[in-house]
Write an enzyme that holds these catalytic residues in place. Structure first.
Site, PDB file in Angstrom:
ATOM      1  N   HIS A   1      28.724   5.223 -47.889  1.00  0.00           N
ATOM      2  CA  HIS A   1      28.692   6.489 -48.945  1.00  0.00           C
ATOM      3  C   HIS A   1      27.692   7.460 -48.474  1.00  0.00           C
ATOM      4  CE1 HIS A   1      32.193   4.839 -50.745  1.00  0.00           C
ATOM      5  NE2 HIS A   1      31.741   4.230 -51.735  1.00  0.00           N
TER       6      HIS A   1
ATOM      7  N   LYS B   1      22.776  -0.404 -58.986  1.00  0.00           N
ATOM      8  CA  LYS B   1      23.506  -0.511 -60.467  1.00  0.00           C
ATOM      9  C   LYS B   1      22.795  -0.825 -61.615  1.00  0.00           C
ATOM     10  CE  LYS B   1      27.516  -2.240 -58.241  1.00  0.00           C
ATOM     11  NZ  LYS B   1      28.743  -1.691 -58.660  1.00  0.00           N
TER      12      LYS B   1
ATOM     13  N   ASP C   1      26.996  -2.282 -49.572  1.00  0.00           N
ATOM     14  CA  ASP C   1      27.939  -1.884 -50.656  1.00  0.00           C
ATOM     15  C   ASP C   1      28.008  -0.233 -50.495  1.00  0.00           C
ATOM     16  OD1 ASP C   1      30.092  -2.181 -52.593  1.00  0.00           O
ATOM     17  OD2 ASP C   1      28.685  -1.712 -54.140  1.00  0.00           O
TER      18      ASP C   1
ATOM     19  N   GLU D   1      24.920   4.176 -60.242  1.00  0.00           N
ATOM     20  CA  GLU D   1      26.009   3.580 -61.161  1.00  0.00           C
ATOM     21  C   GLU D   1      25.407   2.907 -62.520  1.00  0.00           C
ATOM     22  OE1 GLU D   1      29.367   1.711 -58.509  1.00  0.00           O
ATOM     23  OE2 GLU D   1      27.324   1.001 -57.814  1.00  0.00           O
TER      24      GLU D   1
END
Length: 484
Positions: free
Chosen positions: A239, A329, A234, A215
Site C-alpha cells: 500500500h 495499528k 502487511d 488504522e
C-alpha cells in the site's frame, strides 16, 4: 463475446464481502460487459441455486440500501457454482467442461480470480496450465491474485516464476484494492490535468512528503497471521510504496498500463539502498500495549505494529527531498493521507508578529475515509494587525457529489474484464518493492536498534516517532479527518 469470471475460494469471506457485491453493483449500473457470467469454485458442496441463495443473503447485507431483490434475481441468472478442489488436477479438466457448457461455445474472455490462501497460488496456476485453461486461442485468459505477493524478495520472485511458467505477464493482474480507490485515481488527475501543480512538484518547492496509513483497530482475530507478518509486510511493501510511486512518478507519455507502470518502476529503482546503519537512523518501530496478549501472538513477540521509514528518491525531481512513510495499528483514527509539505518562503516578512514561525503551505490528499483534498495557506486575521492564520481550501468528494463513492473492487474488476492493467502491480514493481523493504526487516531482526518502542493505543504511535521528526526540524501532520 462472452466474459466469465471464475472465482476460486468462492465460499470465502472476500468473495461474499467484496467480490460478489461489487459485481452486483456493476450489474445494476449496467457497467458489466455483455454476457458476463460468474462461476464460483470451492470445496464446499453447493448447487447453483443454493449458492445463489447464500449470496443473496450476504449481498443484501453488504450492499445495504443498494440491494434490490428484482435486480438480484436478474443478476443471479448469470451466477453458477462448481464444487472443486484446487489440489486436484482432474477438477480443472471438469472446470474446462463446465465453462464450455455455461458459455455455450464460441470465443470469450475468461478471468481466473484466486481468492484463496497464497500458499495455493502455485498449485492453482500449474493446474490451470495443465488443463489448457491459460491458452488464448479462443479469447483472452487472465489471472488475478490478491496480496501478499510473496513473503519476501525470494518468494516474490518464485511466485513470479511460477506465474510466468503458465501465464504471460500481460495476463497477470496483481490486485491491491488501494489502487482502486477514487482518491488514488484522482491523484493522477490532480497531478497531470492541472498545470498549477507541476512547476512546484519538485525539490525546489517541496520540503518533504508524508504518507500515512493509520488504522484505529488492533489486530483482533488476525493475531496468528499478523505475528508472522508485521507492519512492514502487511502495509509498506504494497500500500504505502504504491502511494509513494504515484505521488513521485513522472508523467507517462500516454495513459496506458505499460507506460504508467514504467514510470512507477523508475521511482522504486531510484530509491536509495537502505544499509543497516541507515536503518538505525531512518526507521522507527513500535508495538502497541496489549499486543502480546492478543490471541495467536507470542508472549515475547518482537513484531512491530507501527513503523515509520525515511526514504530518499535519488533522481532529478526529488533529490534531497525525504519521503516519510508511516503506518500502525491501534492509532488515534483510521485515515490514509498524503501530505505534500512545501518549503517556507525564503524570507519571512511577518515573523516579528509572533514568537513562532507561521509554518509552510501544505497540500493534504485524504485517500480515506474523508476523501478529499485540502490546500493549507496563510491568511491575515481581520482587525488583528498583521497576525497570520493557517486556513485551507477544502474539496470533499462527499460534499461535491451526492452519490456514494464506489467500492474499489468495482473499478478493479471492471478493469480486469476490459483488459486494463493500469491499476495493477507489475512483476518488477513487486520485486523492487521487496528489495526496499527486505533490508529493513532483516536489520530489525538482527540488530538492537532502533528499539521496539511500546505505545499506548489510541495515540499516533510511540512518542519516539514524534521526537525523531522533531530532531529533523519537522513534525507529523497528525489530524483525524472530519467525516461529514
Amino acid at each position: 463475446m462472452s466474459h466469465t469470471i471464475v472465482i476460486f475460494g468462492a465460499s470465502g469471506d472476500l468473495t461474499t464481502r467484496k467480490l460478489i457485491p461489487a459485481l452486483y453493483r456493476l450489474w445494476v449500473k449496467r457497467r458489466l460487459p455483455a454476457d458476463t457470467k460468474v462461476l464460483g469454485v470451492s470445496r464446499t458442496e453447493f448447487s447453483h441455486d443454493a449458492w445463489r441463495k447464500s449470496l443473496s443473503e450476504s449481498t443484501a447485507k453488504f450492499a445495504g440500501k443498494d440491494f434490490d431483490e428484482q435486480e438480484w434475481q436478474s443478476f443471479a441468472k448469470s451466477v453458477f457454482y462448481m464444487q472443486g478442489d484446487i489440489g486436484k488436477s482432474e477438477d480443472f479438466q471438469r472446470l474446462s467442461e463446465v465453462l464450455d457448457e455455461i458459455e455455450q461455445g464460441g470465443n470469450g474472455t475468461r478471468v481466473f480470480y484466486l481468492s484463496t490462501t497464497p500458499r495455493l497460488y502455485a498449485t492453482a496456476v500449474a493446474n490451470l496450465g495443465a488443463a489448457g485453461l491459460a491458452d488464448e486461442s479462443n479469447g483472452p485468459r487472465r489471472i488475478v491474485i490478491e496480496k501478499p505477493f510473496g513473503y519476501d524478495a525470494a518468494t516474490a520472485r518464485q511466485l513470479n516464476d511460477d506465474l510466468h511458467q503458465v501465464f504471460a505477464e500481460n495476463q497477470v493482474y496483481r490486485i491491491d484494492h488501494y489502487l482502486g480507490k477514487e482518491t488514488v485515481q484522482n491523484l493522477f488527475v490532480l497531478r497531470f490535468a492541472n498545470s498549477i501543480f507541476e512547476p512546484i512538484w519538485n525539490r525546489q518547492y517541496v520540503d518533504h512528503v508524508q504518507i500515512t496509513v493509520a488504522e484505529e483497530l488492533a489486530v483482533g482475530r488476525r493475531g496468528d497471521y499478523y505475528d508472522t507478518s508485521g507492519i512492514l509486510r502487511d502495509m509498506f511493501q504494497n500500500h504505502l510504496l504504491q502511494l509513494m510511486m504515484i505521488t513521485a512518478m513522472e508523467a507517462p507519455a500516454r495513459m496506458s498500463a505499460d507506460l504508467i507502470r514504467d514510470e512507477k518502476a523508475k521511482v522504486l529503482q531510484s530509491v536509495r539502498p537502505i544499509t543497516a546503519e541507515m536503518v538505525k537512523q531512518d526507521t522507527i518501530r513500535g508495538q502497541y500495549e496489549g499486543y502480546r496478549q492478543e490471541k495467536g501472538v507470542a508472549t515475547d513477540s518482537q513484531t512491530a505494529t507501527f513503523a515509520a521509514l525515511k526514504l530518499h528518491i535519488d533522481n532529478w525531481r526529488w533529490s534531497n527531498v525525504p519521503f516519510y512513510l508511516r503506518s500502525g495499528k491501534a492509532l488515534s483514527c483510521r485515515t490514509t493521507q498524503i501530505v505534500i509539505q512545501f518549503r517556507e518562503p525564503p524570507q519571512s516578512l511577518f515573523s516579528d508578529q509572533s514568537s513562532q514561525s507561521p509554518g509552510a503551505n501544505r497540500l493534504v490528499i485524504q485517500v480515506q475515509p474523508a476523501e478529499g483534498i485540502q490546500l493549507h495557506f496563510h491568511t491575515k486575521v481581520p482587525d488583528a494587525g498583521m497576525n497570520l492564520r493557517m486556513t485551507d481550501l477544502d474539496f470533499s468528494f462527499q460534499r461535491e457529489f451526492s452519490f456514494a463513492l464506489p467500492d474499489a473492487y468495482q473499478r478493479l474488476l471492471l478493469d480486469v474484464l476490459n483488459g486494463d492493467a493500469s491499476l495493477f502491480a507489475r512483476s518488477d514493481e513487486v520485486e523492487l518493492s521487496w528489495d526496499i523493504i527486505d533490508p529493513v526487516i532483516e536489520a530489525w531482526k538482527n540488530q538492537a536498534e532502533p528499539n521496539l518502542d511500546i505505545y499506548p493505543p489510541a495515540l499516533w504511535g510511540p512518542a519516539e516517532s514524534m521526537q525523531w521528526m522533531a530532531e529533523q526540524g519537522r513534525e507529523w501532520f497528525d489530524v483525524c479527518p472530519l467525516i461529514t
